[in-house]
Scaffold this motif. Structure first.
Motif, PDB file in Angstrom:
ATOM      1  N   VAL A  87     119.058 -35.456  46.081  1.00 40.51           N
ATOM      2  CA  VAL A  87     117.731 -34.831  45.185  1.00 40.51           C
ATOM      3  C   VAL A  87     118.162 -34.087  44.319  1.00 40.51           C
ATOM      4  CG1 VAL A  87     116.122 -32.742  45.621  1.00 40.51           C
ATOM      5  CG2 VAL A  87     116.804 -34.498  48.081  1.00 40.51           C
ATOM      6  N   ILE A  88     118.958 -33.361  43.968  1.00 40.79           N
ATOM      7  CA  ILE A  88     118.993 -31.979  42.552  1.00 40.79           C
ATOM      8  C   ILE A  88     119.677 -33.297  41.460  1.00 40.79           C
ATOM      9  CG2 ILE A  88     119.951 -30.854  41.192  1.00 40.79           C
ATOM     10  CD1 ILE A  88     120.825 -28.855  44.000  1.00 40.79           C
ATOM     11  N   ALA A  89     120.819 -34.060  41.679  1.00 43.85           N
ATOM     12  CA  ALA A  89     120.652 -35.309  40.848  1.00 43.85           C
ATOM     13  C   ALA A  89     119.277 -36.278  40.346  1.00 43.85           C
ATOM     14  CB  ALA A  89     121.891 -35.544  41.290  1.00 43.85           C
ATOM     15  N   LEU A  90     118.889 -36.904  41.204  1.00 42.10           N
ATOM     16  CA  LEU A  90     117.962 -37.094  40.958  1.00 42.10           C
ATOM     17  C   LEU A  90     117.397 -36.967  39.964  1.00 42.10           C
ATOM     18  CD1 LEU A  90     116.786 -40.935  41.635  1.00 42.10           C
ATOM     19  CD2 LEU A  90     115.235 -39.563  43.302  1.00 42.10           C
ATOM     20  N   ASN A  91     116.224 -35.695  40.166  1.00 40.79           N
ATOM     21  CA  ASN A  91     115.669 -34.858  39.432  1.00 40.79           C
ATOM     22  C   ASN A  91     116.019 -34.721  38.212  1.00 40.79           C
ATOM     23  OD1 ASN A  91     112.893 -34.457  41.081  1.00 40.79           O
ATOM     24  ND2 ASN A  91     114.429 -34.216  42.810  1.00 40.79           N
ATOM     25  N   ALA A 127     117.523 -37.123  62.464  1.00 42.08           N
ATOM     26  CA  ALA A 127     117.680 -37.216  61.203  1.00 42.08           C
ATOM     27  C   ALA A 127     116.669 -38.086  59.886  1.00 42.08           C
ATOM     28  CB  ALA A 127     118.106 -39.376  61.738  1.00 42.08           C
ATOM     29  N   LEU A 128     115.012 -38.434  60.800  1.00 43.68           N
ATOM     30  CA  LEU A 128     114.150 -38.975  60.747  1.00 43.68           C
ATOM     31  C   LEU A 128     113.597 -37.076  59.601  1.00 43.68           C
ATOM     32  CD1 LEU A 128     112.056 -40.339  63.385  1.00 43.68           C
ATOM     33  CD2 LEU A 128     112.722 -41.248  61.498  1.00 43.68           C
ATOM     34  N   LEU A 129     113.890 -36.509  60.612  1.00 44.62           N
ATOM     35  CA  LEU A 129     113.705 -35.214  59.216  1.00 44.62           C
ATOM     36  C   LEU A 129     114.021 -35.528  58.187  1.00 44.62           C
ATOM     37  CD1 LEU A 129     112.466 -32.092  62.504  1.00 44.62           C
ATOM     38  CD2 LEU A 129     110.507 -33.384  60.791  1.00 44.62           C
ATOM     39  N   SER A 130     115.391 -34.923  58.147  1.00 45.04           N
ATOM     40  CA  SER A 130     116.007 -35.091  56.741  1.00 45.04           C
ATOM     41  C   SER A 130     115.566 -36.250  56.080  1.00 45.04           C
ATOM     42  CB  SER A 130     117.640 -34.783  57.365  1.00 45.04           C
ATOM     43  OG  SER A 130     117.878 -35.769  57.875  1.00 45.04           O
ATOM     44  N   SER A 131     116.094 -37.703  56.677  1.00 42.06           N
ATOM     45  CA  SER A 131     114.893 -38.632  55.701  1.00 42.06           C
ATOM     46  C   SER A 131     113.472 -38.567  55.417  1.00 42.06           C
ATOM     47  CB  SER A 131     114.888 -39.822  56.159  1.00 42.06           C
ATOM     48  OG  SER A 131     116.052 -39.595  57.713  1.00 42.06           O
ATOM     49  N   LEU A 134     114.089 -35.241  51.749  1.00 43.33           N
ATOM     50  CA  LEU A 134     114.911 -36.764  51.206  1.00 43.33           C
ATOM     51  C   LEU A 134     113.899 -36.883  50.379  1.00 43.33           C
ATOM     52  CD1 LEU A 134     117.527 -37.183  49.904  1.00 43.33           C
ATOM     53  CD2 LEU A 134     117.762 -39.240  51.230  1.00 43.33           C
ATOM     54  N   TYR A 135     113.717 -38.328  51.072  1.00 44.03           N
ATOM     55  CA  TYR A 135     111.685 -38.729  50.399  1.00 44.03           C
ATOM     56  C   TYR A 135     111.106 -37.749  49.793  1.00 44.03           C
ATOM     57  CZ  TYR A 135     108.620 -43.333  49.977  1.00 44.03           C
ATOM     58  OH  TYR A 135     107.779 -43.592  48.827  1.00 44.03           O
ATOM     59  N   LEU A 136     110.490 -36.700  50.573  1.00 44.56           N
ATOM     60  CA  LEU A 136     109.641 -36.774  49.729  1.00 44.56           C
ATOM     61  C   LEU A 136     110.534 -35.419  48.471  1.00 44.56           C
ATOM     62  CD1 LEU A 136     107.500 -34.579  52.499  1.00 44.56           C
ATOM     63  CD2 LEU A 136     106.885 -36.236  51.411  1.00 44.56           C
ATOM     64  N   ALA A 137     111.750 -35.055  48.751  1.00 45.79           N
ATOM     65  CA  ALA A 137     112.097 -34.755  47.325  1.00 45.79           C
ATOM     66  C   ALA A 137     112.648 -35.066  46.559  1.00 45.79           C
ATOM     67  CB  ALA A 137     112.879 -33.160  47.684  1.00 45.79           C
ATOM     68  N   VAL A 142     108.534 -37.394  41.439  1.00 43.56           N
ATOM     69  CA  VAL A 142     107.730 -37.595  40.493  1.00 43.56           C
ATOM     70  C   VAL A 142     106.449 -38.485  40.798  1.00 43.56           C
ATOM     71  CG1 VAL A 142     108.420 -40.623  40.238  1.00 43.56           C
ATOM     72  CG2 VAL A 142     110.367 -39.444  40.475  1.00 43.56           C
ATOM     73  N   LEU A 143     106.076 -38.649  41.807  1.00 45.59           N
ATOM     74  CA  LEU A 143     104.691 -38.923  42.259  1.00 45.59           C
ATOM     75  C   LEU A 143     103.769 -37.493  41.577  1.00 45.59           C
ATOM     76  CD1 LEU A 143     102.785 -40.967  43.352  1.00 45.59           C
ATOM     77  CD2 LEU A 143     102.843 -39.227  45.817  1.00 45.59           C
ATOM     78  N   TRP A 144     104.347 -36.115  41.733  1.00 45.46           N
ATOM     79  CA  TRP A 144     103.742 -35.390  41.815  1.00 45.46           C
ATOM     80  C   TRP A 144     103.451 -35.197  39.655  1.00 45.46           C
ATOM     81  CZ3 TRP A 144     100.810 -31.108  43.041  1.00 45.46           C
ATOM     82  CH2 TRP A 144     101.312 -29.835  42.901  1.00 45.46           C
ATOM     83  N   ASN A 145     104.487 -35.531  39.528  1.00 43.02           N
ATOM     84  CA  ASN A 145     104.248 -35.427  37.541  1.00 43.02           C
ATOM     85  C   ASN A 145     104.356 -36.048  37.241  1.00 43.02           C
ATOM     86  OD1 ASN A 145     106.075 -33.807  35.628  1.00 43.02           O
ATOM     87  ND2 ASN A 145     106.846 -33.365  37.366  1.00 43.02           N
ATOM     88  N   LEU A 146     103.561 -37.617  37.248  1.00 50.62           N
ATOM     89  CA  LEU A 146     102.845 -38.717  36.895  1.00 50.62           C
ATOM     90  C   LEU A 146     101.481 -38.142  37.102  1.00 50.62           C
ATOM     91  CD1 LEU A 146     104.997 -41.818  38.199  1.00 50.62           C
ATOM     92  CD2 LEU A 146     104.579 -40.271  36.397  1.00 50.62           C
ATOM     93  N   THR A 147     101.097 -37.978  38.743  1.00 46.34           N
ATOM     94  CA  THR A 147      99.294 -37.219  38.711  1.00 46.34           C
ATOM     95  C   THR A 147      98.874 -35.661  38.416  1.00 46.34           C
ATOM     96  OG1 THR A 147     100.567 -38.605  41.014  1.00 46.34           O
ATOM     97  CG2 THR A 147      97.842 -37.551  41.111  1.00 46.34           C
ATOM     98  N   TRP A 148      99.789 -35.204  38.541  1.00 53.26           N
ATOM     99  CA  TRP A 148      99.288 -33.544  37.759  1.00 53.26           C
ATOM    100  C   TRP A 148     100.193 -33.094  36.460  1.00 53.26           C
ATOM    101  CZ3 TRP A 148      99.883 -35.187  43.282  1.00 53.26           C
ATOM    102  CH2 TRP A 148      97.973 -34.431  43.668  1.00 53.26           C
ATOM    103  N   GLY A 149     101.277 -33.836  36.376  1.00 53.19           N
ATOM    104  CA  GLY A 149     101.968 -33.040  35.558  1.00 53.19           C
ATOM    105  C   GLY A 149     102.166 -33.999  34.159  1.00 53.19           C
ATOM    106  N   GLU A 150     102.749 -33.275  32.989  1.00 51.79           N
ATOM    107  CA  GLU A 150     102.916 -33.995  31.905  1.00 51.79           C
ATOM    108  C   GLU A 150     103.680 -35.136  32.202  1.00 51.79           C
ATOM    109  OE1 GLU A 150     102.633 -33.525  27.951  1.00 51.79           O
ATOM    110  OE2 GLU A 150     101.560 -32.222  29.209  1.00 51.79           O
ATOM    111  N   PRO A 151     103.170 -36.387  31.682  1.00 54.89           N
ATOM    112  CA  PRO A 151     103.669 -37.519  32.526  1.00 54.89           C
ATOM    113  C   PRO A 151     105.378 -37.411  31.556  1.00 54.89           C
ATOM    114  CG  PRO A 151     101.646 -37.818  31.087  1.00 54.89           C
ATOM    115  CD  PRO A 151     101.686 -36.614  31.438  1.00 54.89           C
ATOM    116  N   PRO A 152     106.192 -37.134  31.854  1.00 59.75           N
ATOM    117  CA  PRO A 152     107.395 -37.305  31.380  1.00 59.75           C
ATOM    118  C   PRO A 152     107.835 -38.721  30.279  1.00 59.75           C
ATOM    119  CG  PRO A 152     107.528 -37.460  33.585  1.00 59.75           C
ATOM    120  CD  PRO A 152     106.301 -37.919  33.330  1.00 59.75           C
TER     121      PRO A 152
END
Ligand code: GTP
Length: 373
Positions: A87-91, A127-131, A134-137, A142-152
């Protein structure tokens, strides 16, 4: 319980697999770390994150090796550390300035591992909860940034790539879910097979081996005798006048006598001996690595234990026993025929006694009562 045994074996196998993965993971990180450092691609985050991951994996390996009863912690720690790193590396790769395509792509390589390890090492719910976390994080930010944030300031290929990956990861989780369901049903059928195997080998009244299972043990040990590896004897014993017990005290009392008899017999045997209910009120003891004389002594000990046991008032229970040793020319059938004759001799001589097989070698009745009877 067979089911518990199956589950325990499976857990031990998974722990061994987790340990192997920790070692492989540490090695892989060390190699990647040195390669990236050598090529000048090591990001400031990975400079610290790689060693931290290695320390955590080393800790998990230590837990699994020296404190296996804490294996559950190692499982959770290993999965969470990997997911946290991803999560941290991807973000970092997506939102660091400048944008870091190398770090993004190399992190995405490992993303499926974050889901896969969870389904292998955690229970389904975890496994489902942690997945989902992971998916949301990863894609949520990405979705948040593209929808509401400053487009990177991403290159054109990043948005479609991330959308594609977001769908691919959902498919990945669905496939893992299907695999884990298959695994669960396989484990259940294994447990059922184990229970059925036990039932097929066990006498329901006494819990002892049944005749079929004992026949397998006899055949296996008979092969060892033929190879000259070790001697083997058998003791066939039968409750005396058992029909009278049934007739006078009822079938339920007869059953209780058989159960008590089996636990008395069990208490007189070594763990290497095998005891089976051979027929109605007839029991067979297989005594490996023991010759005729020692087996006769054992038979006499058993006889005495039964004769002096604390039976229900007015219920004296005695047994007659025949003993035979397997000879090099014996088949299992010929051995059983001889021990059967020895038992018959004990019955004919007045019961409540031990008779050894008739053979070319000296073998005689050992019971004190036998010598007089
Ligand atoms: N209660 C009970 N009785 C059983 C069981 N299996 C066999 N029997 C009885 O065991 C009795 C065996 O009788 P017999 O073969 O005549 O032998 P016995 O009365 O012990 O006489 P000897 O062996 O000659 O001393 C029969 O009445 C069977 O019905 C069982 O599982 N429970």
């Amino acid at each position: 319980m067979p089911q518990t045994h199956t589950t325990r074996t499976q857990v031990e196998r998974e722990n061994r697999m987790l340990l192997a993965l920790q070692v492989a993971g540490c090695t892989a990180i060390a190699i990647i770390w040195s390669m990236e450092w050598w090529n000048g691609d090591l990001s400031p985050w990975d400079r610290w994150a790689y060693p931290a991951l290695m320390v955590i994996q080393g800790g998990c390996a230590a837990l699994l090796t020296w404190w296996p009863h804490r294996a559950e912690w190692a499982r959770v720690m290993a999965v969470l550390a990997l997911k946290g790193y991803l999560v941290i590396a991807l973000n970092q790769a997506l939102f660091a300035s400048p944008f870091q395509p190398y770090q993004l792509v190399t992190t995405l390589f490992w993303l499926p591992l974050g889901y896969g390890t969870a389904f292998v090492f955690l229970n389904l719910r975890a496994a489902l909860l942690s997945s989902a976390a992971l998916y949301l994080a990863t894609y949520g930010t990405v979705l948040w940034n593209l929808t509401w944030g400053e487009p990177p300031p991403w290159p054109d290929y990043v948005r479609p790539m991330m959308s594609n990956l977001a769908i691919a990861q959902i498919v990945y989780v669905i496939v893992l879910l299907a695999i884990s369901q298959l695994k669960a049903s396989y484990t259940r059928s294994q447990a059922t097979v184990e229970v059925m195997r036990q039932m097929a080998a066990t006498d329901p009244l006494t819990g002892l081996l049944n005749r079929r299972a004992m026949a397998d043990h006899l055949a296996a040990n008979h092969a060892l005798v033929l190879r000259g590896t070790q001697p083997m004897s058998v003791i066939l014993l039968d409750a005396d006048h058992f029909k009278h017990i049934n007739d006078r005290r009822g079938h339920a009392t007869g059953d209780r006598v058989l159960m008590k008899l089996s636990s008395l017999l069990r208490s007189q045997l070594r763990t290497s001996d095998r005891l089976a209910r051979w027929g109605g009120e007839e029991f067979l003891v297989m005594v490996p690595a023991t010759g005729l004389e020692a087996s006769c002594e054992l038979a006499e000990r058993i006889r005495r234990a039964v004769a002096t046991a604390d039976w229900e008032p007015g219920l004296g229970v005695t047994i007659s026993l025949g003993v035979a040793e397997c000879r090099s020319h014996d088949t299992v059938d010929s051995l059983m025929a001889r021990v059967d004759r020895a038992l018959y001799a004990a019955k004919s001589a007045g019961r409540d006694r031990v008779c050894a097989e008739e053979s070319d070698e000296p073998a005689e009745a050992l019971s004190p009562s036998a010598s007089s009877g």
